[in-house]
Design an enzyme around this catalytic site. Structure first.
Site, PDB file in Angstrom:
ATOM      1  N   PHE A  43      -5.000  -4.408   3.101  1.00 49.01           N
ATOM      2  CA  PHE A  43      -5.169  -3.130   2.402  1.00 49.01           C
ATOM      3  C   PHE A  43      -6.206  -2.294   3.118  1.00 49.01           C
ATOM      4  O   PHE A  43      -7.345  -2.716   3.323  1.00 49.01           O
ATOM      5  CB  PHE A  43      -5.613  -3.363   0.952  1.00 49.01           C
ATOM      6  CG  PHE A  43      -5.724  -2.091   0.140  1.00 49.01           C
ATOM      7  CD1 PHE A  43      -4.584  -1.493  -0.374  1.00 49.01           C
ATOM      8  CD2 PHE A  43      -6.965  -1.504  -0.107  1.00 49.01           C
ATOM      9  CE1 PHE A  43      -4.674  -0.313  -1.114  1.00 49.01           C
ATOM     10  CE2 PHE A  43      -7.062  -0.335  -0.843  1.00 49.01           C
ATOM     11  CZ  PHE A  43      -5.923   0.258  -1.358  1.00 49.01           C
ATOM     12  N   TYR A  45      -8.363   1.316   3.136  1.00 48.46           N
ATOM     13  CA  TYR A  45      -8.822   2.429   2.304  1.00 48.46           C
ATOM     14  C   TYR A  45      -9.675   3.409   3.105  1.00 48.46           C
ATOM     15  O   TYR A  45     -10.145   4.413   2.577  1.00 48.46           O
ATOM     16  CB  TYR A  45      -9.615   1.913   1.098  1.00 48.46           C
ATOM     17  CG  TYR A  45     -10.812   1.059   1.486  1.00 48.46           C
ATOM     18  CD1 TYR A  45     -12.072   1.619   1.665  1.00 48.46           C
ATOM     19  CD2 TYR A  45     -10.667  -0.316   1.679  1.00 48.46           C
ATOM     20  CE1 TYR A  45     -13.155   0.838   2.024  1.00 48.46           C
ATOM     21  CE2 TYR A  45     -11.748  -1.103   2.038  1.00 48.46           C
ATOM     22  CZ  TYR A  45     -12.990  -0.516   2.210  1.00 48.46           C
ATOM     23  OH  TYR A  45     -14.065  -1.291   2.573  1.00 48.46           O
ATOM     24  N   GLY A  46      -9.868   3.098   4.400  1.00 49.39           N
ATOM     25  CA  GLY A  46     -10.609   3.969   5.312  1.00 49.39           C
ATOM     26  C   GLY A  46      -9.765   4.251   6.533  1.00 49.39           C
ATOM     27  O   GLY A  46      -8.616   4.690   6.426  1.00 49.39           O
ATOM     28  N   SER A  47     -10.284   3.935   7.706  1.00 48.85           N
ATOM     29  CA  SER A  47      -9.558   4.251   8.939  1.00 48.85           C
ATOM     30  C   SER A  47      -8.285   3.441   9.107  1.00 48.85           C
ATOM     31  O   SER A  47      -7.376   3.865   9.832  1.00 48.85           O
ATOM     32  CB  SER A  47     -10.472   4.035  10.149  1.00 48.85           C
ATOM     33  OG  SER A  47     -10.869   2.681  10.256  1.00 48.85           O
ATOM     34  N   GLU A 145     -13.795  -4.840  12.327  1.00 45.41           N
ATOM     35  CA  GLU A 145     -14.587  -4.647  11.120  1.00 45.41           C
ATOM     36  C   GLU A 145     -15.859  -5.505  11.113  1.00 45.41           C
ATOM     37  O   GLU A 145     -16.380  -5.846  10.061  1.00 45.41           O
ATOM     38  CB  GLU A 145     -13.732  -4.970   9.884  1.00 45.41           C
ATOM     39  CG  GLU A 145     -12.406  -4.233   9.827  1.00 45.41           C
ATOM     40  CD  GLU A 145     -12.579  -2.719   9.735  1.00 45.41           C
ATOM     41  OE1 GLU A 145     -13.589  -2.270   9.150  1.00 45.41           O
ATOM     42  OE2 GLU A 145     -11.718  -1.982  10.260  1.00 45.41           O
TER      43      GLU A 145
END
Length: 240
Positions: A43, A45-47, A145
């Site tokens: 999932f 939600y940013g880049s 990340e």
């Protein structure tokens, strides 16, 4: 990698045909090996929503519940540097929002009740990694990340009113409050000022924000929350 956006009809057919992920919520950490042959959903939600640099075979735009997106993670390796870190997204539990933002902060006062259709939660894109590539992609994303993020698992709902998730136990990268890159913002203005000036190896911090907002608007009319709308407006007001 550019992933085509399906039409509403195609999305409905796609969701109807998806099995729920069977991965258990076992402890996975950065650097751990993904089980051979186990399907992997991620999932973003940013880049990860707009910068898909790994092979995928399905995607579902949906919402996770009881968490909000916030620019409270310092970026030293993508949208900033060690000397001048940028700000990128992490997830904050709804129950912790008011304790993280100071009483005078505009971010604390913002309510999604001001936006028609917006509810509690965070919209993003779930991607199914191409079969047979799960271990390589997990290793790649762990490196991408690495600046303070850890792994969690979430359920993804196809709509705000859905009673049951369309996907369960989807992997997500989160910068928890105890990680060294987590930062508390004295105000939304202070966060906007950092985003407006920060630059890193992956580009400007404002590009990160603008591309995220553009992608959310493209995928769902109600995906933008009050916090993100005001932050975007503040950064644009500061000019290029």
């Amino acid at each position: 990698m550019t992933v085509p956006v399906p039409s509403a009809e195609e999305r409905a057919e796609q969701i109807a045909s998806l099995p729920s992920s069977s991965i258990s919520r076992a402890k996975h950490v950065l650097g751990s090996e993904w089980p051979q042959g186990q399907a992997l959903w991620v999932f973003g939600y940013g880049s990860i929503i707009y910068r898909v640099d790994f092979p995928v075979e399905a995607q579902v735009f949906g919402q996770i519940r009881n968490q909000r997106r916030a620019f409270l993670q310092e970026s030293h390796d993508h949208r900033g540097t060690e000397e001048n870190p940028g700000r990128v997204c992490t997830l904050v539990a709804e129950a912790e929002w008011n304790s993280i933002f100071p009483p005078s902060s505009d971010a604390k006062k913002l309510s999604n009740n001001d936006i028609p259709g917006a509810g509690v939660g965070c919209w993003g894109m779930a991607y199914k990694v191409k079969s047979g590539m799960e271990q390589q992609v997990k290793a790649h994303l762990d490196h991408r990340e690495k600046d303070g993020y850890s792994i969690d698992f979430v359920d993804v709902f196809a709509s705000q009113n859905a009673a049951e998730p369309v996907l369960r136990n989807v992997m997500v990268y989160v910068g928890v409050k105890t990680n060294p890159s987590f930062t508390r913002a004295p105000s939304l203005e202070a966060t906007a000022a950092v985003i407006a000036r920060a630059v890193g190896p992956s580009g400007t911090n404002r590009e990160y924000l603008y591309r995220l907002c553009d992608a959310l608007r493209k995928h769902h009319p109600d995906a933008m929350d009050a916090y993100l709308l005001q932050l975007e407006a503040m950064v644009r007001a500061l000019g290029e």
